[in-house]
Structure formats: C-alpha cells, structure tokens
Design a protein around this motif. Structure first.
Motif, PDB file in Angstrom:
ATOM      1  N   ASP A 124     -18.112  -5.905 -15.349  1.00  0.00           N
ATOM      2  CA  ASP A 124     -18.341  -4.461 -15.297  1.00  0.00           C
ATOM      3  C   ASP A 124     -19.540  -4.068 -16.146  1.00  0.00           C
ATOM      4  OD1 ASP A 124     -16.128  -4.276 -13.696  1.00  0.00           O
ATOM      5  OD2 ASP A 124     -14.827  -3.347 -15.201  1.00  0.00           O
ATOM      6  N   GLU A 125     -19.624  -4.620 -17.344  1.00  0.00           N
ATOM      7  CA  GLU A 125     -20.730  -4.251 -18.231  1.00  0.00           C
ATOM      8  C   GLU A 125     -22.064  -4.752 -17.678  1.00  0.00           C
ATOM      9  OE1 GLU A 125     -20.349  -2.095 -20.262  1.00  0.00           O
ATOM     10  OE2 GLU A 125     -18.281  -2.164 -20.966  1.00  0.00           O
ATOM     11  N   ALA A 126     -22.086  -5.966 -17.143  1.00  0.00           N
ATOM     12  CA  ALA A 126     -23.338  -6.498 -16.590  1.00  0.00           C
ATOM     13  C   ALA A 126     -23.796  -5.676 -15.393  1.00  0.00           C
ATOM     14  CB  ALA A 126     -23.163  -7.959 -16.197  1.00  0.00           C
ATOM     15  N   ILE A 127     -22.878  -5.307 -14.502  1.00  0.00           N
ATOM     16  CA  ILE A 127     -23.227  -4.496 -13.337  1.00  0.00           C
ATOM     17  C   ILE A 127     -23.763  -3.138 -13.782  1.00  0.00           C
ATOM     18  CG2 ILE A 127     -22.300  -3.273 -11.326  1.00  0.00           C
ATOM     19  CD1 ILE A 127     -20.333  -5.591 -10.980  1.00  0.00           C
ATOM     20  N   THR A 128     -23.083  -2.525 -14.737  1.00  0.00           N
ATOM     21  CA  THR A 128     -23.517  -1.222 -15.234  1.00  0.00           C
ATOM     22  C   THR A 128     -24.908  -1.300 -15.839  1.00  0.00           C
ATOM     23  OG1 THR A 128     -21.226  -0.602 -15.698  1.00  0.00           O
ATOM     24  CG2 THR A 128     -22.943   0.654 -16.812  1.00  0.00           C
ATOM     25  N   LEU A 129     -25.145  -2.314 -16.665  1.00  0.00           N
ATOM     26  CA  LEU A 129     -26.443  -2.451 -17.318  1.00  0.00           C
ATOM     27  C   LEU A 129     -27.556  -2.656 -16.298  1.00  0.00           C
ATOM     28  CD1 LEU A 129     -25.438  -4.712 -20.344  1.00  0.00           C
ATOM     29  CD2 LEU A 129     -26.103  -2.301 -20.426  1.00  0.00           C
ATOM     30  N   MET A 130     -27.303  -3.497 -15.304  1.00  0.00           N
ATOM     31  CA  MET A 130     -28.342  -3.764 -14.308  1.00  0.00           C
ATOM     32  C   MET A 130     -28.684  -2.525 -13.506  1.00  0.00           C
ATOM     33  SD  MET A 130     -27.919  -7.602 -12.819  1.00  0.00           S
ATOM     34  CE  MET A 130     -26.169  -7.521 -12.508  1.00  0.00           C
ATOM     35  N   ASN A 131     -27.667  -1.808 -13.053  1.00  0.00           N
ATOM     36  CA  ASN A 131     -27.934  -0.606 -12.266  1.00  0.00           C
ATOM     37  C   ASN A 131     -28.641   0.456 -13.098  1.00  0.00           C
ATOM     38  OD1 ASN A 131     -26.573  -0.463  -9.354  1.00  0.00           O
ATOM     39  ND2 ASN A 131     -25.341  -1.808 -10.637  1.00  0.00           N
ATOM     40  N   ALA A 132     -28.204   0.635 -14.343  1.00  0.00           N
ATOM     41  CA  ALA A 132     -28.829   1.635 -15.199  1.00  0.00           C
ATOM     42  C   ALA A 132     -30.269   1.265 -15.528  1.00  0.00           C
ATOM     43  CB  ALA A 132     -28.018   1.797 -16.488  1.00  0.00           C
ATOM     44  N   ALA A 133     -30.535  -0.035 -15.670  1.00  0.00           N
ATOM     45  CA  ALA A 133     -31.860  -0.479 -16.087  1.00  0.00           C
ATOM     46  C   ALA A 133     -32.876  -0.435 -14.957  1.00  0.00           C
ATOM     47  CB  ALA A 133     -31.782  -1.902 -16.651  1.00  0.00           C
ATOM     48  N   ILE A 134     -32.423  -0.541 -13.720  1.00  0.00           N
ATOM     49  CA  ILE A 134     -33.360  -0.693 -12.608  1.00  0.00           C
ATOM     50  C   ILE A 134     -33.836   0.657 -12.085  1.00  0.00           C
ATOM     51  CG2 ILE A 134     -33.652  -1.587 -10.273  1.00  0.00           C
ATOM     52  CD1 ILE A 134     -31.391  -3.603 -11.036  1.00  0.00           C
ATOM     53  N   GLU A 135     -32.911   1.451 -11.587  1.00  0.00           N
ATOM     54  CA  GLU A 135     -33.276   2.652 -10.839  1.00  0.00           C
ATOM     55  C   GLU A 135     -34.083   3.633 -11.684  1.00  0.00           C
ATOM     56  OE1 GLU A 135     -32.797   5.288  -7.300  1.00  0.00           O
ATOM     57  OE2 GLU A 135     -32.570   3.142  -7.622  1.00  0.00           O
ATOM     58  N   THR A 136     -33.604   3.932 -12.897  1.00  0.00           N
ATOM     59  CA  THR A 136     -34.288   4.947 -13.708  1.00  0.00           C
ATOM     60  C   THR A 136     -35.649   4.456 -14.192  1.00  0.00           C
ATOM     61  OG1 THR A 136     -33.049   4.149 -15.632  1.00  0.00           O
ATOM     62  CG2 THR A 136     -32.159   6.050 -14.462  1.00  0.00           C
TER      63      THR A 136
ATOM     64  N   ILE B 262     -27.184   3.951 -24.038  1.00  0.00           N
ATOM     65  CA  ILE B 262     -27.285   2.932 -25.076  1.00  0.00           C
ATOM     66  C   ILE B 262     -28.567   2.117 -24.935  1.00  0.00           C
ATOM     67  CG2 ILE B 262     -26.081   1.094 -23.817  1.00  0.00           C
ATOM     68  CD1 ILE B 262     -24.632   0.409 -26.430  1.00  0.00           C
ATOM     69  N   GLY B 263     -29.142   2.106 -23.733  1.00  0.00           N
ATOM     70  CA  GLY B 263     -30.310   1.277 -23.470  1.00  0.00           C
ATOM     71  C   GLY B 263     -31.646   1.993 -23.602  1.00  0.00           C
ATOM     72  N   GLU B 264     -31.681   3.144 -24.295  1.00  0.00           N
ATOM     73  CA  GLU B 264     -32.936   3.906 -24.374  1.00  0.00           C
ATOM     74  C   GLU B 264     -34.050   3.069 -24.997  1.00  0.00           C
ATOM     75  OE1 GLU B 264     -34.848   8.057 -26.128  1.00  0.00           O
ATOM     76  OE2 GLU B 264     -32.740   7.589 -26.516  1.00  0.00           O
ATOM     77  N   ASN B 265     -33.792   2.409 -26.119  1.00  0.00           N
ATOM     78  CA  ASN B 265     -34.833   1.589 -26.747  1.00  0.00           C
ATOM     79  C   ASN B 265     -35.331   0.501 -25.803  1.00  0.00           C
ATOM     80  OD1 ASN B 265     -34.855   2.943 -29.222  1.00  0.00           O
ATOM     81  ND2 ASN B 265     -33.233   1.673 -30.075  1.00  0.00           N
ATOM     82  N   PHE B 266     -34.394  -0.120 -25.085  1.00  0.00           N
ATOM     83  CA  PHE B 266     -34.786  -1.167 -24.142  1.00  0.00           C
ATOM     84  C   PHE B 266     -35.660  -0.589 -23.037  1.00  0.00           C
ATOM     85  CE2 PHE B 266     -34.460  -3.734 -20.382  1.00  0.00           C
ATOM     86  CZ  PHE B 266     -34.599  -5.020 -20.855  1.00  0.00           C
TER      87      PHE B 266
END
Length: 477
Positions: free
Chosen positions: A283-295, A427-431
């Motif tokens: 769940d966390e990996a899927i969430t991170l990937m989707n959040a990181a790609i589209e935006t 949580i991934g703003e810095n990234f």
C-alpha cells in the motif's frame, strides 16, 4: 469553532445548478473557470454534486483552519479519497486519520529527510541523464508522457535502489500510466458504476493486482540483495542482454558513489520490520509511486512549456546552471546552488496547481467563517483556486518566477497550498523539489534548444491540472 445554528449563517449556493445533477455539468464542462468563479460568491460556497451538497472553501485563512488549526473537525475523506483508497489501499495518503496514520507517518518520515534524500540524488541524476540523453535530436516529443516516464524511473531508483531488474522497471513504466488513467475514470463515475462487472472495471482490478505482484518482486529483490544473496543468473546463451544500469555506463561521474546507495529509500521502511505487514508495504509503495509521478510530471511539463514562451527565463536558467556546473555534469551538491531553478518550479506549481480539488469530511456540525457546515458533509478546497487568486497573486495568469525571492521559502501563508498543510501535508515535498530540480537541470544541460511544435496546451483536469496536448522538440543547435 463549533457553534449553535443560531450563531452561524447558512452557506450561499453557487448559481447554475440543475435539477438532479446539481453543478456536475459545470464541473465536467468548465471545471477550472467554475471552481475559480466561486470566490465571487463568498468565503464558503455550497455546490451540489448530484443531490449531494459540498462546501467549497475559497479563502486561504479558512483553508488553513480546515487543514491545521481545526483539522480534528475535518477528516481526510470524500468521494475522491474513497476511490483512491480502493486503488492504493491504506497508504499514508489515504489511510483514515488516527493512530495508524500518525504511527505510519513517523515510521516513514526518515525516508524523506533532506539528508537522506540527498544520498539518492546522484543515482537519480544518472538515471534521468540516461533517459533524456536517449532522445533523438530535434524529435517531436510528447512532453507530458516523457515526464511521467522520467519521474517514475527516477523515483524507482530512489525507492528500490539502482539494481532493480530492467524487466521490472519496464513493466512499472508501462503499467503505472494505465492505472492512473483508470483511477481518474473511477473518480469521475458514480460509485455504483465502478462496482459493476464491466470489462473496464475488471481490467482495473487486474492491473492493481499485477502492480502488487511487481512491488512484491521489487521488495523480494531488495531483501535478497540486502541479505547478501544472489538471484539466479539467466542462461547467457538464451537471455537477451539487459540494458546497462545508468551507474554502470562508461564514464558515469557517479559510479563510485552509486555502490554505496544500492538499497534505496525503501530500505528505511523495510527496516521497520514487523511493524508493517506485506500488504501495508504494498500500500505504501503504491501510494508513493502514484503521488510522486502525476504531480511532479505535471509541474515539469508545464515548466518546460513556459520556458518555450519565455526565452529570457530559459536563458537565465541556463546561465545559472552553467555558472554552477562549469562545463561538467550536474551533481547532487549543486542543487542548493540553483535558486532560480527552484523559483521557476515554484511558479509552475503555483500557476498550475497541480491539484485542483481536494476534499475533507466534517466530523461534526461546525461553524466555518460564520457559516454552518453539517456533520458528514464534504468540504472542498482547491490549490488551483487559491494559487490563482488575483488578490494574493497580481496578474495570476502571468508566469513570474520573481514572485518567489530566493531568500524566502514559500508557505501556505503565501496561499501556496500545492502540498497541503497540517498533519496531512504531503510527506514527499522535499523529495518532489529535489526530483524536479534534477530533471529540469538535466534536460537543460542535455538539450541546448527547446521548441514548441504543438498549439499552446489547454489545462485539463484529472487528478492534477495537466496539459491536454504538449509537443516540444529538443535540439542540440
């Protein structure tokens, strides 16, 4: 904040609603003009999505109230998050407020500390450089698709390490855009339609199941490498030659350092041991990937488009990059010395959202800015609306990186809500900032010339505000 009905006024209703469908036709046909028009009707405006009312907050101070000061009264929820939870599971972005969310956020926070992200920077630079450098000179490129591919590849390197098998990388790259399109479809359709045994719904479920298998394979590969085990080698007589990993390419400036960061960010999460089940890791990996790609891909695509319109901004960017790198390839330590690049990206994020509608759910009857919000109601806030408010950003349609002086970090007090705020802030703003700077700088270093070859793109609302069509030719002269 809580008030009796007598102490608070009813919320004004937006004009243009129709029987049965409410304002859904306006959201479908002219979503951005409609959502931004609501500020003319009040700081909180009632709309109807079919027969269901929703309350749109148009004022940045009240938005911060919803997200920060009275967040306990506005839980993360609503139709969009219900759909996303069906795709992502209970990842950090979709899990309900409470102890589970707080615990998971604390466990994941070390992954996204600036110092930890920096250890992955050169690996990401190598990956991005290999992909961008493979484009053909003066070839017409679908920039939004390219940015999706590049951001995903960079994120996979950062998340799972540099030695992720090539076949896994390729399947992730093919599958993720398909899942994102299907997810957008799920958010638009009525919930009962998405539950029907239709071919599109069945395909979506198959794709999500396959994504979980891929994540399991990536986690198992990482675990095997971390334990010092080796995977069975393919028969060299029958197996095709794999693509070389970017860090193994001849002359790679970061090859020596890459060996020290093979494991990737995900090792931090895996180190939590029995605090995460395998399903939760998925769940966390899927969430991170989707959040990181589209935006991220959306912001980069719009940035490149704006550079084709503003050659003076492009030249200023290139001059900054040349002064810092002095003829060599980009390095992680260069990023903090590229303030104008950060300003340009901040302005793209400001102007284009990238998110345009986010929801919360009122957990009780509350008073918000003198207006009564009933328990259980959807409360909507829009980064796009807030970041294009002429009262806070004069001439909001103008692309002006100098809105963001390098000595001041923008916050939500500047009406910049692209990453949210409060305990549910991304949580991934810095990234995201690191990844965007790497990709923008690498594209400019690799290609001296950008040329728009399509009509100017129109903003198209999905989960983000993306360009409907954007073709750019990248040239060496």
């Amino acid at each position: 904040m809580t008030a009796s009905p007598a102490a608070s006024a009813s919320v004004p209703t937006a004009p243009g609603g129709l029987p049965l469908i409410g304002h859904a036709h306006l959201l479908a046909r002219t979503p951005l003009p409609f959502i931004t028009s609501l500020r003319d009707h009040g700081s909180v405006v009632r709309i109807r999505l079919g027969p269901t009312p929703a309350y749109v907050v148009t004022d940045p101070v009240l938005t911060r109230t919803v997200l920060v000061t009275e967040a306990a009264h506005f839980a993360k929820g609503g139709k969009i998050f219900d759909v996303l939870r069906g795709v992502f599971g209970d990842g950090l972005a979709t899990v309900a407020d409470g102890e589970t969310h707080l615990r998971n956020r604390r466990l994941m926070q070390p992954m996204f500390n600036r110092a930890h992200i920096a250890t992955r920077g050169n690996a990401m630079i190598d990956q991005v450089g290999a992909m961008v450098g493979a484009w053909e000179d003066d070839q017409l490129r679908d920039v939004f698709a390219d940015m999706n591919d590049v951001t995903l590849a960079a994120f996979l390197v950062a998340l799972f390490g540099m030695d992720l098998p090539t076949d896994l990388q390729r399947e992730f790259t093919v599958l993720m855009p398909v899942i994102m399109k299907e997810t957008i479809r799920q958010t638009i359709l009525p919930p009962w339609v998405t539950r029907l045994p239709l071919p599109a719904n069945r395909a979506h479920r198959r794709h999500i199941a396959r994504l979980r298998v891929l994540i399991d394979q990536a986690v198992d590969h990482h675990s095997g490498r971390s334990a010092g085990t080796s995977l069975a080698a393919p028969d060299p007589a029958t197996a095709p030659d794999p693509d070389p990993a970017p860090a193994d390419a001849a002359g790679c400036p970061h090859k020596a350092a890459a060996g020290d960061v093979q494991a990737g960010l995900f090792e931090t999460l895996s180190a939590a041991g029995d605090q995460f089940t395998r399903r939760q890791l998925q769940d966390e990996a899927i969430t991170l990937m989707n959040a990181a790609i589209e935006t991220t891909a959306t912001a980069l695509a719009w940035t490149l488009y704006e550079l084709t319109r503003h050659p003076e901004i492009e030249q200023r960017l290139r001059a900054e990059l040349a002064a810092v790198c002095t003829g060599r390839s980009l390095r992680q330590e260069d990023l903090d010395r590229l303030p104008y690049a950060r300003q340009v990206l901040q302005e793209a994020v400001r102007k284009y959202g990238p998110a345009w509608m986010v929801t919360r759910t009122a957990t009780r009857d509350v008073d918000l800015g003198g207006h009564r919000i009933p328990r259980g109601a959807d409360v909507v806030w829009s980064p796009y609306l807030l970041q294009n408010d002429p009262a806070r950003f004069p001439e909001p349609s103008a692309f002006d990186p100098d809105r963001w002086p390098p000595d001041r970090v923008p916050t939500t007090r500047d009406s910049l809500f692209a990453f949210g705020d409060g305990r549910r802030k991304c949580i991934g703003e810095n990234f995201a900032w690191t990844e965007m700077q790497i990709i923008l700088a690498t594209v400019l270093q690799t290609w001296p010339r950008l040329r728009l070859v399509s009509r100017p793109p129109r903003p198209q609302t999905a989960i983000t505000v993306k360009p409907d069509k954007l073709a750019i030719a990248f040239g060496t002269s």
